[in-house]
Design an enzyme around this catalytic site. Structure first.
Site, PDB file in Angstrom:
ATOM      1  N   GLU A  16      10.892  -0.994   9.440  1.00 35.92           N
ATOM      2  CA  GLU A  16      12.089  -0.549  10.155  1.00 35.92           C
ATOM      3  C   GLU A  16      13.164  -0.002   9.235  1.00 35.92           C
ATOM      4  O   GLU A  16      14.152   0.559   9.699  1.00 35.92           O
ATOM      5  CB  GLU A  16      12.648  -1.720  10.979  1.00 35.92           C
ATOM      6  CG  GLU A  16      11.707  -2.096  12.098  1.00 35.92           C
ATOM      7  CD  GLU A  16      11.943  -3.485  12.642  1.00 35.92           C
ATOM      8  OE1 GLU A  16      12.485  -3.597  13.748  1.00 35.92           O
ATOM      9  OE2 GLU A  16      11.601  -4.458  11.960  1.00 35.92           O
ATOM     10  N   ASN A  54       0.876  -1.179   0.000  1.00 43.49           N
ATOM     11  CA  ASN A  54       0.000   0.000   0.000  1.00 43.49           C
ATOM     12  C   ASN A  54       0.910   1.225   0.000  1.00 43.49           C
ATOM     13  O   ASN A  54       1.726   1.409   0.899  1.00 43.49           O
ATOM     14  CB  ASN A  54      -0.895  -0.025   1.251  1.00 43.49           C
ATOM     15  CG  ASN A  54      -1.774   1.217   1.377  1.00 43.49           C
ATOM     16  OD1 ASN A  54      -1.335   2.347   1.166  1.00 43.49           O
ATOM     17  ND2 ASN A  54      -3.031   1.011   1.724  1.00 43.49           N
TER      18      ASN A  54
END
Ligand SMILES: Cc1cc2nc3c(=O)[nH]c(=O)nc-3n(C[C@H](O)[C@H](O)[C@H](O)COP(=O)(O)OP(=O)(O)OC[C@H]3O[C@@H](n4cnc5c(N)ncnc54)[C@H](O)[C@@H]3O)c2cc1C
Ligand code: SF4
Lengths: 704, 330
Positions: free
Chosen positions: A663, A589
């Site tokens: 991350e 997305n």
């Protein structure tokens, strides 16, 4: 559907205040409130504990201390994942770290419990503890493994000889402080007993591990434990495991036969939840005059709790980042009387790349080579330590694309050479790399007569967008509009996943869901004409069972570019703009991807310039334990920051081509900022964070 | 639970009468007091809410000054046209403090009386003479990066955190007080005390006295400016700040006011610096001489050593900035 910038499907619930977090569930009726009283010494034992005043305080229903707390299992340290181990609380008079709970006070209101907690009279026999990391570095030992089961040391070629013979050398020490996640939602739990069944509303990234922890701590059957965590207000690793809040709530609720909820205060989180270990890192780089590395050495020392060993994999990505024939990485731990260390966003890479990517900048400066070019010259053809091919390595592309978009060619080549009014202006850059992990996950999908597909898994959504991407994956695989997909996650009774953590949740559960949907479609096709409830499961195996992960080195990559201003008089450092370009395989997305990346980059800015939890080495307490004093960037500190994601698909990683990226944004981001500070001022600070007091002595006095 | 009672005062005299009970305290915006109550540092048994008293006005005074009501919100004072044009140093200092939400709640009286941000003051397990007189001072040998470099004692090295009060010190504000003995005015420089042996007594406010307003005399001649140095761009207390007013004629300084924030137990007016500047050419060498004089008595305690040089540089830059603006004005 996959890849589109779909808005968060849970967005309206959240902004409308209708998403219930752990502390906010009312379906079990009026709960009691527990408040933790913490030790005010860092090491020693309780010699006397008097709860009479607390018990007499208005509204108080229970005071639990080590004298009346039920016996619990001790942690089994042979279990690799620390989050699955038992986590006993109030299990003796010994104090192991500052703030360790000495009592839980349960009362009818939060205020009553808090006030009574202050009336618990405790006397201690304090012992001299070790709290000073700098003073204890010589006591370090080598752990058997580091985090994620990675090897403690690695060596290729002959580092010493290679480094000794290098034409140009960098040999520097860098240090990073204790950093905390400090998610918006504090660690909180509400426990409800129903006969032998225990339901705990938690804020927990990995429910399966949390459930194991609770069952083994309380010595009850795993099937009797039900964890519920539909919404989480951020975790960043700090909620991979449960803490005192969940176990204390469960013990107390059983005692008072009523639901009990416990939340940590912000100040308590600093002592009860693990920090990212403070580190001291020595980086040695040896290169020829052409900039080609002949030796890379990365030695890391960090603290650990003496019992609960935790070793961040700080030097692990150094093993895959650049080519060099002679290599050495080592991790060492020095025990301190401090709470256990825990995973904090991008464990390992975040502090490790601060050091290594600063050192690369030092090398570029020593050689007089463009830092972008230096990295390109050291691009390896294969993983330099594992000697396997890379899957989809696109670091050079990120570097080139970032340099182009940022206008890197405009950079001030020599340090302290550009000025804009009161500001000394500097540019810096750094590379980003992060290992991609894959863990097991099971997902169930069911389609009913109403044509709604219901997806179930014990997967969690930290606020990152799991509900949204799973909606997209299911809609895509089943050919349904998104309104006909319902995601049900955050319950431990659903099919088991590895939860959210290590940036693996999105890919793990998407692949399992994709497979479940494919299986369901087959069932639908075979059941042609017969309407009815159909259901299918899909799963994914851990990377240790996937041949592609043995055959390839699978990472995500990026490049950060930062421009900072440093006040010429006061050395205040302010970010002016920042750009990251990333290669993450396929993004599920576009919007949630960008949010994760810019959030990570902001963490990098924070690690470079702001964050530091300071220990009072006399007591072991963290001194600046609230968010007015533990500084993170505010909006004014992040004026112009953007993340670009290269189109991609990593066919070695999985069928969807997607890799973890939550991350990646932080990896290397801080070093880009640090390098920009050097470029602006000519002052190199190696002791993070780079605060103005460390730069000030290097700035000349104003003449006008 | 620590129960407390609450009443809403209807007029200033009634408020003063109401607060005479033992354990009673005024509450205005509550942005400091409520935090301290939650942490068990302030333990009032009765709260007299004065936030709705009709003390919110800013009025012009016949001699050219203004009077700011003690209950005016920090944000309203900062935005006031008269304050912005005639006392820009005050407007700038207010806007540099806290956050938008806090400034909307915070009152002028509460801002003057906000307590220190010394972390050990906030930690009930630590020794702190200000919180518990006679218990010691954990900051002396502890983490003292934000602590005082001037006017401190061995009993306490805390700093006063207000930005606004620093600007008011440079403007020679007077604090208007109302007690059961009647009304009085105190110059802001006399209002705050140095810690000495009694760091828990921070001002000359008598028990039960209320701040009703602040009088700013007619603005001093010259340019005004507030410069706050901090660890992040917003929402952080000052490491060092400078409020300065400079007047000059043909390159020679005719009058100067200098006050520092973040360096002492009170806003620190430096008459030494002012004396050195007055009558001298506006040059960097003279600014530096003034800065050296201002910091002549400064002592660091370790982590805060950097503040000495930082304060000097910040003053030099503030003065240079104001002198430059004056030159351009001509
Ligand atoms: C996170 C945070 C950041 C902040 N950052 C800054 C900053 O950068 N710079 C800065 O200057 N300030 C800062 N502040 C402090 C803020 O300015 C003060 O909290 C505020 O000004 C206090 O005003 P109040 O009306 O809310 O006071 P209250 O909290 O209501 O009262 C404070 C004290 O004053 C007493 N009091 C209040 N009014 C009167 C009166 N009229 N007469 C007598 N006694 C009275 C009360 O009894 C109490 O003891 C910050 C505060 C917070 C919470
Ligand atoms: S400096 Fe003052 S406020 Fe801080 S601990 Fe010492 S006595 Fe308390």
């Amino acid at each position: 559907m996959i890849g589109q910038a779909l808005n968060r499907v849970d967005g309206p619930l959240k902004v409308g205040g209708r998403a219930a977090y752990a502390y906010e569930h009312w379906e079990a009726g009026q709960p009691l409130y527990g408040f933790i009283a913490g030790a005010t010494i860092g090491k020693g034992r309780i010699t006397k504990i008097d709860i009479a005043r607390a018990e007499r305080s208005p509204g108080v229903r229970l005071v639990l201390t080590h004298r009346n707390a039920p016996e619990q299992n001790a942690p089994d340290f042979s279990i690799t994942s620390q989050y699955s181990r038992a986590f006993p609380v109030l299990n003796g008079p010994e104090i192991h770290y500052y703030g360790e709970p000495v009592a839980l006070v349960v009362a009818e209101t939060f205020e009553q419990a808090r006030a009574a907690a202050r009336l618990v009279d405790v006397e201690y026999a304090a012992e001299a503890g070790h709290y000073d990391f700098a003073a204890r570095q010589n006591n370090a030992y080598a752990p058997k493994k580091v985090n994620a089961g990675l090897p403690t040391d690695s060596a290729v070629g002959d580092f010493d000889a290679g480094f000794a013979g290098a034409a140009v050398k960098v040999d520097q020490r860098y240090s990073t402080p204790y950093y905390f996640s400090q998610a918006m939602e504090p660690h909180a739990a509400m426990a409800v007993w129903n006969g032998d069944d225990l339901t705990i509303y938690v804020t927990d990234q990995i429910l399966a591990e949390g459930r194991t922890c609770v069952a083994s701590t309380l010595r009850i059957d795993l099937q009797r434990v039900h964890l519920i965590s539909p919404y989480i207000g951020g975790g960043f690793g700090s909620k991979l495991g449960l803490h005192h809040e969940a176990i204390l709530a469960a013990l107390a609720a059983r005692e008072v036969k009523q639901p009990v909820k416990v939340a940590m205060t912000r100040q308590q989180i600093f002592h009860l939840v693990g920090p990212r270990p403070t580190t001291s890192q020595r980086v040695r780089l040896g290169a020829g005059k052409d900039g080609r590395l002949v030796a890379i050495g990365h030695d890391v020392t960090m603290y650990t709790n003496p019992e609960w060993e935790y070793a961040e994999q700080t030097a692990a990505t150094t093993r895959s980042l650049y080519a060099a024939p002679n290599r050495l990485t080592r991790h060492r731990l020095t025990p301190l009387d401090r709470q256990r260390g825990e995973d904090v966003r991008a464990p390992g890479e975040a502090p490790g790349l601060l050091a290594v990517e600063s050192a690369m900048d030092e090398l570029a400066y020593a050689l007089g080579i463009d830092p972008v070019e230096l990295r390109i010259r050291n691009e390896p053809a294969r993983d330099p330590e594992r000697d396997v091919p890379f899957s989809d390595r696109r670091l050079v592309e990120c570097l080139r694309e970032g340099a182009r978009r940022f206008g890197w060619e405009e950079r001030p080549v020599s340090p302290a050479s550009r000025r804009d009014g009161r500001w000394l202006v500097g540019y810096g850059m750094a590379a980003a790399i992060r290992m991609h992990f894959q863990g097991t996950a099971k997902v169930r999908v069911r389609i009913g007569r109403d044509g709604i597909a219901v997806v179930q898994s014990d997967m969690t959504d930290l606020g990152t967008g799991t509900y949204t991407i799973l909606t997209q994956v299911a809609a895509d695989a089943l050919g349904l509009p998104i309104e006909r997909v319902r995601i049900e996650i955050g319950k431990s009774d659903f099919p088991e996943s590895s939860g959210s953590g290590g940036s693996w949740g999105a890919a793990n559960s998407s692949i399992a869901l994709h497979r479940a949907c494919k299986a369901l479609r087959e069932k639908i096709e075979h059941s042609a004409g017969e309407p009815g409830d159909l259901e299918a499961e899909g799963e994914v195996a851990g990377m240790w069972k996937e041949p592609a992960y043995q055959a390839y080195s699978i990472h995500t990559y990026g490049a950060h570019f930062a421009e900072v201003g440093v006040d010429a008089d006061t050395a205040e450092i302010r970010l002016r703009r920042m750009l990251g370009v990333f290669a993450v395989g396929r993004a599920l997305n576009a919007k949630t991807t960008r949010s994760q990346l810019i959030g990570g980059m902001t963490w990098g800015v924070s690690a470079a310039l702001h964050e530091e939890a300071v220990v009072d080495t006399r007591t072991g307490a963290f001194v600046n334990r609230d968010l007015a004093e533990y500084l993170v960037p505010v909006n004014a500190d992040i004026p112009d920051l953007d993340a670009i994601v290269l189109d991609g698909f990593d066919d070695k990683a999985n069928v969807l081509g997607a890799k973890g990226l939550g991350e990646l944004g932080i990896c290397g981001a801080g070093a880009a900022v640090a390098n920009a500070v050097f470029n602006a001022t000519g002052v190199r600070v190696r002791d993070f964070p780079i605060t103005l007091d460390k730069v000030l002595p290097g700035l000349p006095l104003a003449e006008a | 639970m620590r129960p407390f009672t609450y009443e809403r005062a209807t007029d200033p005299r009634a408020a003063v009468a109401a607060v005479s009970r033992t354990g009673a305290k005024f509450i205005s915006g509550g942005t400091n007091l409520l935090d301290l109550m939650k942490l068990d540092i302030e333990q009032p048994s009765h709260l007299v809410d004065i936030s709705r008293l009709p003390l919110k006005n800013i009025e012009e005074l016949p001699e050219g000054g203004i009077r700011i009501g003690a209950q005016a919100a920090n944000s309203d004072v900062a935005a006031d046209r008269r304050v912005r044009t005639r006392y820009p140093v005050l407007s700038e200092a207010l806007v540099a403090g806290a956050s938008g939400q806090l400034r909307n709640m915070a009152s002028i009286g509460g801002n003057l009386l906000q307590r220190t941000r010394c972390p050990y003051f906030y930690d009930t397990a630590a020794a702190c003479n200000k919180r518990v007189p006679g218990s010691g001072c954990a900051a002396l040998d502890g983490f003292n990066r934000v602590h005082a470099i001037l006017g401190a004692s061995d009993a306490c090295i805390a700093v006063h955190p207000s930005d606004m009060a620093v600007a008011m010190t440079a403007l020679e504000a007077e604090i208007e007080l109302l007690g059961d003995q009647g009304a009085r005015r105190v110059a802001i420089d006399d209002f705050y005390r140095l810690p000495g042996d009694t760091p828990h007594i921070e001002t000359v406010l008598q028990p039960g006295e209320m701040i009703t307003g602040v009088i700013l005399p007619a603005p001093p001649p010259g340019r005004q400016g507030y410069r706050k140095v901090r660890d992040r761009a917003s929402y952080a207390f000052a490491l060092v700040s400078v409020a300065a007013v400079v007047a000059a004629e043909r390159g020679t300084i005719t009058a100067a006011r200098v006050a520092f924030g973040g360096v002492a137990h009170k806003p620190w007016r430096s008459v030494e610096a002012e004396r050195i500047l007055t009558g001298q050419p506006a040059t960097m060498a003279n600014f530096r001489a003034a800065a050296e004089a201002a910091m002549a008595q400064a002592v660091g305690r370790g982590h805060n050593d950097f503040k000495i040089e930082l304060a000097k540089r910040t003053l030099c830059r503030s003065l240079a900035q104001l002198a430059g603006e004056l030159r351009r004005q001509l």
